[in-house]
Design an enzyme around this catalytic site. Structure first.
Site, short mmCIF file in Angstrom:
data_model
loop_
_atom_site.label_atom_id
_atom_site.label_comp_id
_atom_site.label_asym_id
_atom_site.label_seq_id
_atom_site.Cartn_x
_atom_site.Cartn_y
_atom_site.Cartn_z
N HIS A 133 -25.62 39.74 17.60
CA HIS A 133 -25.19 41.03 17.07
C HIS A 133 -25.25 42.15 18.11
O HIS A 133 -24.67 43.22 17.91
CB HIS A 133 -25.98 41.41 15.81
CG HIS A 133 -27.41 41.79 16.03
ND1 HIS A 133 -28.45 40.92 15.87
CD2 HIS A 133 -27.96 42.98 16.39
CE1 HIS A 133 -29.59 41.55 16.11
NE2 HIS A 133 -29.32 42.80 16.43
N ASP A 165 -27.47 33.77 15.38
CA ASP A 165 -27.56 35.09 16.02
C ASP A 165 -27.99 34.96 17.48
O ASP A 165 -28.86 35.71 17.95
CB ASP A 165 -28.50 36.02 15.27
CG ASP A 165 -28.31 37.49 15.68
OD1 ASP A 165 -27.20 37.84 16.12
OD2 ASP A 165 -29.27 38.26 15.59
N SER A 242 -33.57 44.27 19.97
CA SER A 242 -32.76 43.10 19.62
C SER A 242 -32.31 42.35 20.87
O SER A 242 -31.76 42.94 21.79
CB SER A 242 -31.52 43.53 18.84
OG SER A 242 -31.87 44.07 17.59
#
Length: 509
Positions: A133, A165, A242
């Site tokens: 993402h 992911d 992230s």
């Protein structure tokens, strides 16, 4: 139409999609295996963690070892902008859940928007692991090493895997400080970990915590066909982290930080990371093949609840209940049947549906596996030759007409025949026979059990339901204190067959 009369209380849990079935809960095979990809040179240390309890005074040596391998990632995307500003929304993690309406600084209809994330250098020649993402839909990706944002490298997206992911980038550079992979299958709850990344764009930051839980799944973070086996930690993970590293107390990579559970927009001590073994397997497949190849069994499954276990006469814990076996798939060819309880895969015990899903996807297409099932009181082992997971599994339908309903054992439920109109409107496959649920009283035991409008009741207490009249008769004949229903259900673009149980000893007042 008639109403189903009588109680129906049970436990309902969603089916694990049209079984994609994938890798083991902690991917033990990868941990001890050196990479076979000639394009990729990795540092791997699978030696056990030394867990002698000591009063440490500093994590500086660990940080010096691991932090140089963590990079900042800047992705640029053409987005639709709305007038709202928030530093929390720089990380694409939030765009993933709240949408692009939270991005932007002005009222332009479109603009180039830059998002911030982190990544981990895994090879000296420039391969970088990150979260999918972070770079999803990006038109341009740049990488800055450490806190040196003066020099940014253009990055090529080698491949992405939304189902885990995970994404792989490549920059043109040499002699980079590649991180050392640990064995995420060996981590334990209570182990000390460090999270390294660039939260809120303030610069590289290190936070410390412990492993709070392992094998977390069922959140739907990676979509309905995603694979989840998250490491949970209380080390602070914030927007911008992230794709960054979760390392153990020896500085070895054990996870890629990916998302947080939060009500405030910042860390509240509940963060999640993709296990390094899973990320490594995905990375190696993307680099070698340009895609991720996974094993495919060809069944829909769900967790075996105590009620279901009792209904099937199974008195042990664990296992995955087969709701449907798709035609011409490895499962069908091997003799697996709906209603089977899969208790072992390649000699490994199945704890739940998710563990089986992970184990199967870990296998190479074309490989053979042993599947131990419990069927009508007897255990048997079947041999199956796995195929490659297809991108989509779908079927369609066509059929008959009529209307009626059920009564007695399904109080508060109204059903009718599965007619041609219903098949067209609900896209019910031609091979699905039974009684269509057209309404369920919200205050009924059936509603508590999870039965829904649009479900097709295919079996009642393991007896086939041909139409609504048949459902009425079988419901009236129920005598036990528990009812077992086999149902077909469509949710969005996915359809599957599953079981729900009913406590038939009490009625809802």
């Amino acid at each position: 139409m008639k109403n189903v009369s009588r109680s129906f209380v049970g436990i309902f849990s969603a089916v694990t999609g049209a079984l994609v079935v994938a890798a083991a809960v902690h991917f033990n095979l990868l941990a001890a295996e050196p990479t076979k990809n000639p394009k990729l040179s990795l540092n791997v240390d699978t030696s056990p963690m030394v867990r002698d309890v000591k009063a440490g005074t500093s994590f500086a040596p660990i940080v010096k070892k691991a932090a140089p391998s963590v990079v900042n990632i800047y992705s640029t995307t053409i987005v639709h902008v709305h007038p709202m500003q928030s530093p929390f929304m720089m990380d694409p993690f939030f765009r993933q859940f709240f949408g692009d309406q939270f991005q932007g600084q002005n009222r332009d209809m479109t603009r180039k928007e830059q998002s911030l994330g982190s990544g981990v250098i895994v090879s000296p020649d420039g391969y970088i692991l990150t979260a999918n993402h972070v770079v999803r839909d990006a038109d341009e990706v740049k990488v800055a090493l450490g806190d040196d944002n003066q020099k940014k490298y253009d990055a090529r997206v080698v491949g992405t895997d939304p189902r885990t992911d995970v994404a792989v980038l490549k920059i043109e550079a040499k002699n980079l400080p590649a991180i050392t992979f640990g064995d995420s299958s060996q981590v334990e709850i209570g182990d000390v970990v460090l999270a390294i990344g660039n939260p809120f764009g303030v610069g590289q930051t290190v936070t410390e915590g412990i492993i709070s839980a392992l094998g977390r799944h069922g959140y739907g973070i990676n979509g309905p066909r995603g694979y989840e086996d998250f490491i949970q930690t209380d080390a602070a993970i914030n927007p911008g982290n992230s794709g960054g590293a979760l390392v153990d107390a020896e500085g070895r990579l054990i996870g890629i930080n990916t998302w947080i559970a939060t009500s405030s927009g910042g860390s509240e001590g509940v963060g999640f990371a993709v296990p390094a073994n899973l990320a490594r397997r995905v990375m190696e497949s993307l680099i070698a093949n340009g895609k991720v190849t996974r094993g495919y069994l060809g069944v829909s499954i769900k967790d075996l609840t105590p009620g279901l276990a009792k209904a099937f006469g199974y008195d042990k814990e664990g296992g995955a209940l087969v709701g449907d076996v798709f035609p011409d798939t490895p499962a069908a060819k091997a003799g697996i049947e709906d209603g089977d309880i899969i208790i072992e895969f390649n000699g490994k015990k199945i704890s739940d549906a998710n563990s089986l899903t992970l184990m199967v996807s870990e296998c190479a297409p074309g490989s053979e596996a042993s599947v131990k099932v419990f069927r009508k009181g007897v255990s048997k082992t079947l041999n199956v030759k796995l195929e490659e997971l297809p991108n989509e599994n779908g079927k369609n339908g066509n059929s008959e007409n009529n209307a009626n309903s059920t009564t007695d054992a399904l109080d508060g439920v109204t059903v009718q025949d599965v007619d041609t109109q219903a098949r067209q409107e609900l896209n019910i496959p031609n091979n699905i026979k039974g009684a269509l649920v057209v309404s369920v009283d919200d205050n009924s035991n059936a509603a508590d059990a999870g039965l829904q409008k649009g479900d097709v009741i295919m079996e009642i207490d393991q007896k086939a339901v041909k139409d609504s009249d048949d459902a009425v008769k079988l419901a009236q004949d129920v005598k036990g204190d528990q009812i077992l229903l086999k149902i077909w259900r469509r949710e969005g673009d996915m359809a599957s067959t599953t079981y729900i149980t009913v406590d038939n000893t009490k009625r809802k007042k």
